[in-house]
Design a protein around this motif. Structure first.
Motif, PDB file in Angstrom:
ATOM      1  N   ARG A   1       0.807  -1.229   0.000  1.00  0.00           N
ATOM      2  CA  ARG A   1       0.000   0.000   0.000  1.00  0.00           C
ATOM      3  C   ARG A   1       0.837   1.275   0.000  1.00  0.00           C
ATOM      4  N   LYS A   2       2.147   1.138   0.182  1.00  0.00           N
ATOM      5  CA  LYS A   2       3.022   2.313   0.299  1.00  0.00           C
ATOM      6  C   LYS A   2       3.731   2.585  -1.028  1.00  0.00           C
ATOM      7  N   LEU A   3       3.595   3.832  -1.515  1.00  0.00           N
ATOM      8  CA  LEU A   3       4.193   4.241  -2.784  1.00  0.00           C
ATOM      9  C   LEU A   3       5.336   5.216  -2.550  1.00  0.00           C
TER      10      LEU A   3
ATOM     11  N   ASN B   1       6.053   4.439  -7.678  1.00  0.00           N
ATOM     12  CA  ASN B   1       6.175   2.995  -7.729  1.00  0.00           C
ATOM     13  C   ASN B   1       6.095   2.470  -6.292  1.00  0.00           C
ATOM     14  N   LEU B   2       5.996   1.186  -6.120  1.00  0.00           N
ATOM     15  CA  LEU B   2       5.956   0.624  -4.778  1.00  0.00           C
ATOM     16  C   LEU B   2       7.253   0.954  -4.038  1.00  0.00           C
ATOM     17  N   ALA B   3       7.107   1.370  -2.793  1.00  0.00           N
ATOM     18  CA  ALA B   3       8.277   1.767  -2.018  1.00  0.00           C
ATOM     19  C   ALA B   3       9.241   0.609  -1.814  1.00  0.00           C
ATOM     20  N   CYS B   4       8.735  -0.619  -1.780  1.00  0.00           N
ATOM     21  CA  CYS B   4       9.602  -1.776  -1.573  1.00  0.00           C
ATOM     22  C   CYS B   4      10.509  -2.044  -2.770  1.00  0.00           C
ATOM     23  N   GLU B   5      10.206  -1.417  -3.920  1.00  0.00           N
ATOM     24  CA  GLU B   5      11.023  -1.625  -5.117  1.00  0.00           C
ATOM     25  C   GLU B   5      12.261  -0.752  -5.136  1.00  0.00           C
ATOM     26  N   GLY B   6      12.369   0.170  -4.192  1.00  0.00           N
ATOM     27  CA  GLY B   6      13.562   0.986  -4.117  1.00  0.00           C
ATOM     28  C   GLY B   6      13.448   2.290  -4.861  1.00  0.00           C
TER      29      GLY B   6
END
Length: 334
Positions: free
Chosen positions: A65-67, A138-143
């Motif tokens: 859910r975090k961008l 983009n998704l925050a987990c993608e860096g």
């Protein structure tokens, strides 16, 4: 008696379910993640209850859910950032990240939605114009790089140079949008003055679009001929031109018998030396003094005097006048 049998059957079925769950865990534990994902997706597509359970667990995790939003203008606030993403759903948290030392925006921020579906909706339209800059999420987990982390990024990102000061990000994107869909792009602005630095970057979604922009001979924007080339080639050129200007201080070798530099001034450590260290101190070698040259003999101009008349000594002794320095005096002869 019948109740007793039913109770035993119930206990047996319970034991069977427990052993079955443990058995499943033992079977699933060594399986690699891709295989587990394939298995769960297959079960979720066949059984709606399993799909709902998977969806509930995934939505509870902020990772879905975090961008991460990059490319923000320096004057973009947390309020304007949230307002741009509110159209996709209810926002749980949103903020622009500021530099602690200067208090100025670092050009990026984060948006956390309450529902995973809202985040997925925002990702379907990752580029957004916010305060005159095209921001990308983009998704925050993608860096940091997110969706742009692909092998062909170097072939899709262009450097645009020679821009007029009145060219904004909107005009830049409008001009280069005719070659294809743009993933990200903006004019580079000065952090302090917020004025254009005369160049910008455009990243296309496909390599073919970038090639069309480079190959087009008509590169006139804002009344100026602009430079269009791959961003990596421009970066490499700028690094090569800066290399000769880098000067690395080196410690010069000292002659034997002299004290190393740096000991005479406390608190200064010359490059190439590490302290503490013991430095042998020797007296400077003595050399014979060179012979002193005699002072040059100063001659005076010769003075001529008129001839002196001989007179008799008052005492009657014969005398001879002797001149020293041109002044006569008498020496008696006995």
């Amino acid at each position: 008696m019948e109740d007793m049998k039913k109770r035993k059957l119930g206990e047996a079925s319970t034991d069977g379910e427990t052993s079955s769950e443990e058995e499943m865990r033992l079977l699933l534990d060594p399986l690699p993640k891709p295989q587990l994902v394939h298995l769960l997706s297959k079960l979720g597509s066949q059984y709606p209850s399993i799909a709902e359970e998977i969806r509930s667990i995934a939505s509870a995790d902020p990772v879905h859910r975090k961008l991460f939003v990059r490319g923000l203008a320096w004057n973009t606030t947390s309020e304007t950032l949230c307002a741009a993403f509110l159209m996709h759903g209810e926002i749980e948290e949103g903020a622009v990240i500021y530099d602690k030392a200067t208090g100025k925006s670092r050009g990026y921020g984060f948006i956390t939605y309450k529902n995973m579906e809202s985040a997925q909706s925002a990702l379907r339209a990752p580029s957004k114009m916010i305060d005159g800059r095209l921001a990308v999420c983009n998704l925050a987990c993608e860096g940091l790089n997110g969706a742009s982390t692909t092998q062909d990024l170097a072939q899709r990102k262009l450097y645009i140079g020679g821009l007029s000061p009145d060219i904004t990000s909107e005009k830049l994107l409008e001009f280069f949008g005719k070659y294809g869909d743009i993933e990200e792009g903006s004019v580079a602005y000065d952090k302090d003055t917020n004025e254009s630095r005369g160049f910008g970057f455009v990243t296309y979604k496909t390599v073919d679009s970038a090639k069309r922009a480079i190959d087009d001979p008509n590169k006139m924007l804002g009344g100026r001929n602009i430079i269009v080339k791959l961003a990596d080639s421009h970066k490499g050129k700028s690094q090569q031109t800066q290399l000769p200007t880098a000067v690395v201080p080196m410690a010069l070798p000292m002659a034997a018998g002299y004290q190393q530099p740096g000991n005479a001034h406390a608190g200064t450590v010359p490059v190439g030396y590490s302290y503490p260290q013991t430095v042998a101190s020797y007296p400077p070698p003595s050399f014979p003094s060179p012979p002193t040259a005699p002072a040059p003999y100063q001659t005076q101009p010769q003075i001529h005097y008129a001839p002196v008349n001989l007179k008799k000594d008052p005492l009657g002794l014969p005398s001879t006048p002797v001149g020293i320095g041109g002044y006569p005096y008498y020496i008696s002869k006995q």
